[in-house]
Design an enzyme around this catalytic site. Structure first.
Site, PDB file in Angstrom:
ATOM      1  N   ASP A  15      36.336  -8.223   9.038  1.00 35.49           N
ATOM      2  CA  ASP A  15      37.154  -7.148   9.368  1.00 35.49           C
ATOM      3  C   ASP A  15      38.469  -7.364   9.008  1.00 35.49           C
ATOM      4  OD1 ASP A  15      37.853  -5.003  11.079  1.00 35.49           O
ATOM      5  OD2 ASP A  15      38.634  -6.650  12.612  1.00 35.49           O
ATOM      6  N   SER A  16      39.316  -6.358   9.251  1.00 34.39           N
ATOM      7  CA  SER A  16      40.755  -6.379   8.891  1.00 34.39           C
ATOM      8  C   SER A  16      41.389  -7.634   9.904  1.00 34.39           C
ATOM      9  CB  SER A  16      41.372  -5.119   9.147  1.00 34.39           C
ATOM     10  OG  SER A  16      41.173  -4.523  10.342  1.00 34.39           O
ATOM     11  N   CYS A  78      33.897  -3.590  10.557  1.00 35.07           N
ATOM     12  CA  CYS A  78      35.168  -2.858  10.314  1.00 35.07           C
ATOM     13  C   CYS A  78      34.841  -1.400  10.234  1.00 35.07           C
ATOM     14  CB  CYS A  78      36.209  -3.279   9.753  1.00 35.07           C
ATOM     15  SG  CYS A  78      37.665  -2.270   9.567  1.00 35.07           S
ATOM     16  N   GLU A 157      45.408  -5.649  20.075  1.00 38.00           N
ATOM     17  CA  GLU A 157      45.967  -6.883  19.546  1.00 38.00           C
ATOM     18  C   GLU A 157      46.873  -7.744  20.258  1.00 38.00           C
ATOM     19  OE1 GLU A 157      45.706  -8.310  15.988  1.00 38.00           O
ATOM     20  OE2 GLU A 157      44.389  -6.957  15.375  1.00 38.00           O
ATOM     21  N   CYS A 189      35.956   1.980  16.578  1.00 38.12           N
ATOM     22  CA  CYS A 189      36.902   1.225  15.981  1.00 38.12           C
ATOM     23  C   CYS A 189      36.487  -0.077  16.901  1.00 38.12           C
ATOM     24  CB  CYS A 189      38.334   1.575  16.096  1.00 38.12           C
ATOM     25  SG  CYS A 189      39.464   0.325  15.995  1.00 38.12           S
ATOM     26  N   HIS A 191      38.213  -2.413  17.785  1.00 42.32           N
ATOM     27  CA  HIS A 191      39.165  -3.144  18.683  1.00 42.32           C
ATOM     28  C   HIS A 191      39.042  -2.422  20.046  1.00 42.32           C
ATOM     29  CE1 HIS A 191      41.449  -4.769  15.289  1.00 42.32           C
ATOM     30  NE2 HIS A 191      42.133  -5.142  16.273  1.00 42.32           N
TER      31      HIS A 191
HETATM   32  N1  DGL Z   1      39.016  -2.774  12.596  1.00 38.10           N
HETATM   33  C1  DGL Z   1      39.673  -1.490  12.275  1.00 38.10           C
HETATM   34  C2  DGL Z   1      38.333  -0.534  12.445  1.00 38.10           C
HETATM   35  O1  DGL Z   1      37.466  -0.723  13.265  1.00 38.10           O
HETATM   36  C3  DGL Z   1      40.743  -1.323  13.060  1.00 38.10           C
HETATM   37  C4  DGL Z   1      41.874  -2.053  12.758  1.00 38.10           C
HETATM   38  C5  DGL Z   1      42.677  -1.435  11.543  1.00 38.10           C
HETATM   39  O2  DGL Z   1      43.067  -0.629  11.336  1.00 38.10           O
HETATM   40  O3  DGL Z   1      42.450  -2.533  10.759  1.00 38.10           O
HETATM   41  O4  DGL Z   1      38.316   0.610  11.910  1.00 38.10           O
END
Ligand code: DGL
Length: 273
Positions: A15-16, A78, A157, A189, A191
């Site tokens: 993931d990011s 992600c 976060e 998303c 998060h």
């Molecule tokens: N993990 C990203 C998503 O699910 C969200 C966080 C980001 O913008 O990198 O889209």
């Protein structure tokens, strides 16, 4: 039992940042015998506000790094990377590659009764329209409304997942969407499961929240069964956590996302070309 023996190779997940740990957690719970190498590209988070070309480059670099760990399957945990890079990664890698959007869309289609579905996600995901297209491919009779909620990621976060401020932010983003009479809301998303409480409080009891993590874990099991990659013995898998920046912060924030303390978090250099 060695890693060289195909089923003992780990599953790769990236993931990011920390959000994908919500997916990693479900995979770990569903498949306790499997080892997982998780990579959070914390040097480049957020992906959600970046262009498709940039996200593809970052996602390819994450995948390349995980391939050096001899992974047997890759999970793109992600939504933004799935929206922009899934097809590229599938073309470039010789192992199965799974994303989170198809499982989330499938879950929404099975949950909705009225066919009126809401989707929330990053700007990248919502502007790509990928959830609407995927949901309507599965169930053409549905009506999909979506809203980008970019401020949710920093709140998650920072661990600001309860209280009046996040409640107001959720209200501002979601009020119009809820008025569309949706009965299902996709947390598009990784998060957002952390913000389930404030989102549910604004959405009300008549709206079911869908999180793709569980459905993604089921898709991982199906693919591994089909590809004969499942470990059949009664063993305990190991979990390894890699980040491209800030291992200490990741360890602290990650507990909430993973649901337990993370074993040592290692810094790695992820180099997009
Ligand atoms: N993990 C990203 C998503 O699910 C969200 C966080 C980001 O913008 O990198 O889209």
């Amino acid at each position: 039992m060695t890693e060289g023996n195909t089923p003992y190779r780990p599953i790769g997940v990236f993931d990011s940042g920390v959000g994908g740990l919500t997916v990693c957690r479900k995979i770990a719970a569903t498949l306790p015998a499997e080892s997982i190498v998780y990579l959070g590209d914390t040097a480049r988070v957020p992906y959600g506000s970046k262009s498709a070309a940039t996200v593809i480059r970052y996602a390819q670099a994450c995948a390349d790094l995980l391939v050096t760990h001899n992974i047997k399957l890759l999970v793109v945990a992600c939504n933004t990377a799935t929206a922009f890079a899934l097809e590229t990664l599938r073309q470039n890698l010789s192992i199965p590659v799974l994303g989170v959007i198809d499982p989330g869309a499938r879950a929404a289609c099975s949950v909705t009764t009225s066919g009126r579905i809401g989707v929330i996600g990053t700007r990248g995901v919502i502007n790509s329209n990928i959830y609407t297209k995927t949901i309507q491919k599965i169930r053409p009779d549905t009506c999909v409304h979506s809203v980008a909620c970019p401020l949710f990621v920093p709140f998650a976060e920072e661990g600001w997942t309860e209280g009046s401020i996040i409640h107001q932010v959720a209200q501002t983003y979601l009020t119009k969407l809820i008025k569309k009479d949706i009965d299902t809301l996709v947390l598009g998303c990784t998060h957002y499961p952390l913000l389930r409480n404030p989102i549910a409080a604004v959405a009300g009891n008549s709206v079911r929240l869908v999180d793709s993590a569980e459905e993604t874990a089921r898709a991982v099991v199906r693919t591994m069964e089909k590809e004969n990659l499942l470990i059949r013995d009664n063993v305990q898998g190991t979990h390894r956590f890699l980040v491209s920046d800030g291992p200490e912060g990741f360890s602290q924030t990650g507990i909430q996302f993973f649901g337990q303390a993370l074993s040592a978090v290692e810094w790695v250099d992820v180099c997009p070309k």
